[in-house]
Design an enzyme around this catalytic site. Structure first.
Site, short mmCIF file in Angstrom:
data_model
loop_
_atom_site.label_atom_id
_atom_site.label_comp_id
_atom_site.label_asym_id
_atom_site.label_seq_id
_atom_site.Cartn_x
_atom_site.Cartn_y
_atom_site.Cartn_z
N HIS A 173 0.80 -1.33 0.36
CA HIS A 173 0.31 -0.34 0.29
C HIS A 173 0.24 1.33 0.20
O HIS A 173 1.05 2.61 -0.71
CB HIS A 173 -1.31 -0.04 1.02
CG HIS A 173 -1.75 -0.84 1.22
ND1 HIS A 173 -1.79 -2.16 2.60
CD2 HIS A 173 -2.97 -1.32 0.33
CE1 HIS A 173 -2.96 -3.16 2.14
NE2 HIS A 173 -3.48 -2.60 1.16
N LYS A 221 -17.24 -7.25 7.95
CA LYS A 221 -16.21 -8.00 7.76
C LYS A 221 -15.50 -7.77 8.78
O LYS A 221 -15.38 -6.88 9.33
CB LYS A 221 -15.12 -7.29 6.18
CG LYS A 221 -14.29 -8.36 5.55
CD LYS A 221 -13.74 -7.48 3.90
CE LYS A 221 -12.27 -7.95 3.78
NZ LYS A 221 -11.71 -7.18 2.93
N ARG A 254 -1.72 -5.69 -8.33
CA ARG A 254 -0.79 -6.95 -8.31
C ARG A 254 -0.84 -8.15 -9.01
O ARG A 254 0.10 -8.47 -9.89
CB ARG A 254 -0.86 -7.75 -6.46
CG ARG A 254 -0.25 -6.88 -5.88
CD ARG A 254 -1.30 -7.47 -4.86
NE ARG A 254 -2.74 -7.83 -5.13
CZ ARG A 254 -3.48 -8.26 -3.25
NH1 ARG A 254 -2.94 -8.15 -2.27
NH2 ARG A 254 -4.46 -7.52 -3.12
N SER A 300 -2.68 -7.71 2.96
CA SER A 300 -2.93 -7.87 4.00
C SER A 300 -3.61 -9.21 5.53
O SER A 300 -3.06 -9.64 6.01
CB SER A 300 -4.62 -6.75 4.68
OG SER A 300 -3.96 -5.51 4.31
P1 ADP Z 1 -9.53 -3.80 -0.22
O1 ADP Z 1 -10.97 -4.87 0.96
O2 ADP Z 1 -10.19 -2.73 -0.62
O3 ADP Z 1 -9.50 -4.87 -1.19
P2 ADP Z 1 -7.21 -4.10 0.69
O4 ADP Z 1 -6.84 -3.45 1.49
O5 ADP Z 1 -7.00 -4.92 1.24
O6 ADP Z 1 -9.02 -3.31 0.73
O7 ADP Z 1 -6.51 -2.80 -0.51
C1 ADP Z 1 -6.84 -1.55 -0.56
C2 ADP Z 1 -5.66 -1.66 -2.17
O8 ADP Z 1 -4.95 -2.22 -1.93
C3 ADP Z 1 -6.42 -2.40 -3.16
O9 ADP Z 1 -6.47 -1.84 -4.91
C4 ADP Z 1 -5.47 -3.67 -3.44
O10 ADP Z 1 -4.85 -4.02 -4.60
C5 ADP Z 1 -4.18 -2.01 -3.04
N1 ADP Z 1 -2.71 -3.76 -3.23
C6 ADP Z 1 -3.28 -4.40 -1.88
N2 ADP Z 1 -2.25 -5.37 -1.29
C7 ADP Z 1 -1.17 -4.65 -1.82
C8 ADP Z 1 0.03 -4.44 -2.99
N3 ADP Z 1 1.35 -5.32 -2.39
N4 ADP Z 1 0.47 -4.01 -3.86
C9 ADP Z 1 -0.43 -3.30 -4.78
N5 ADP Z 1 -1.26 -2.68 -4.33
C10 ADP Z 1 -2.49 -3.50 -3.46
#
Ligand code: ADP
Length: 163
Positions: A17, A41, A90, A128
């Site tokens: 992130h 969630k 990703r 995450s």
């Molecule tokens: P959500 O539940 O909305 O997917 P996340 O916190 O998992 O929330 O992800 C938020 C955004 O960050 C999403 O667009 C996800 O694809 C992106 N994201 C999560 N991990 C990574 C990463 N390692 N590299 C790039 N983008 C990421």
């Protein structure tokens, strides 16, 4: 002013992130990280903890601010002058889900487009959920998360061991 929004669960924020924020903060004037409060969630970190961890981990980015919302992203954006929604990509699996969400958001908020940013190869496997799973099993995730998150995960692990 070009204001973009980066919505997500951030449970917790990872270096993946942060990488997206470091890249996009150079493109937009301001980025509003919007932490989603999803009542359906189960999160490991509370909403307040997630917001605080992002704030601590983005101190080096002076045009990034952190906020939270519940309900529809479209409703949260109603009174904001946002020009883009940022999402990270990703893998191809991400793309399928993200494409549907971007199309739905485009229907609901016509004037705002989603901008996808490719993950750095170092973080393609970082999520995450994977970080939480590894950390709660005692794995070393220090290269995958900001220092404040590492401490937060250690505290959660300690609390679990004590109960
Ligand atoms: P959500 O539940 O909305 O997917 P996340 O916190 O998992 O929330 O992800 C938020 C955004 O960050 C999403 O667009 C996800 O694809 C992106 N994201 C999560 N991990 C990574 C990463 N390692 N590299 C790039 N983008 C990421």
């Amino acid at each position: 002013m070009k204001l973009a929004i980066y919505p997500g669960s951030f449970d917790p924020v990872t270096n993946g992130h942060i990488d997206i924020l470091e890249k996009t903060s150079k493109i937009f004037d301001k980025i509003n990280v919007a932490v989603i409060h999803n009542v359906y969630k189960q999160a490991l970190f509370t909403l307040e903890e997630r917001v605080q961890l992002i704030k601590e981990s983005t101190r080096h980015l002076d045009n990034v601010e952190v906020d939270c919302f519940s309900g529809l992203l479209a409703t949260y954006l109603e009174d904001k002058e946002v020009c883009a929604i940022i999402r990270g990509l990703r893998t191809v699996t991400d793309f399928e889900y993200e494409m549907h969400m971007a199309m739905m958001n485009k229907k609901l908020i016509r004037e705002i487009d989603t901008i996808f940013v490719m993950s750095d190869t170092d973080y393609i496997f970082v999520s995450s959920s994977a970080v939480k799973e590894a950390a709660l099993l005692g794995g070393d995730v220090s290269s995958l998360v900001p220092p404040a998150v590492k401490i937060g995960l250690e505290e959660k692990l300690k609390a679990r061991r004590e109960t």
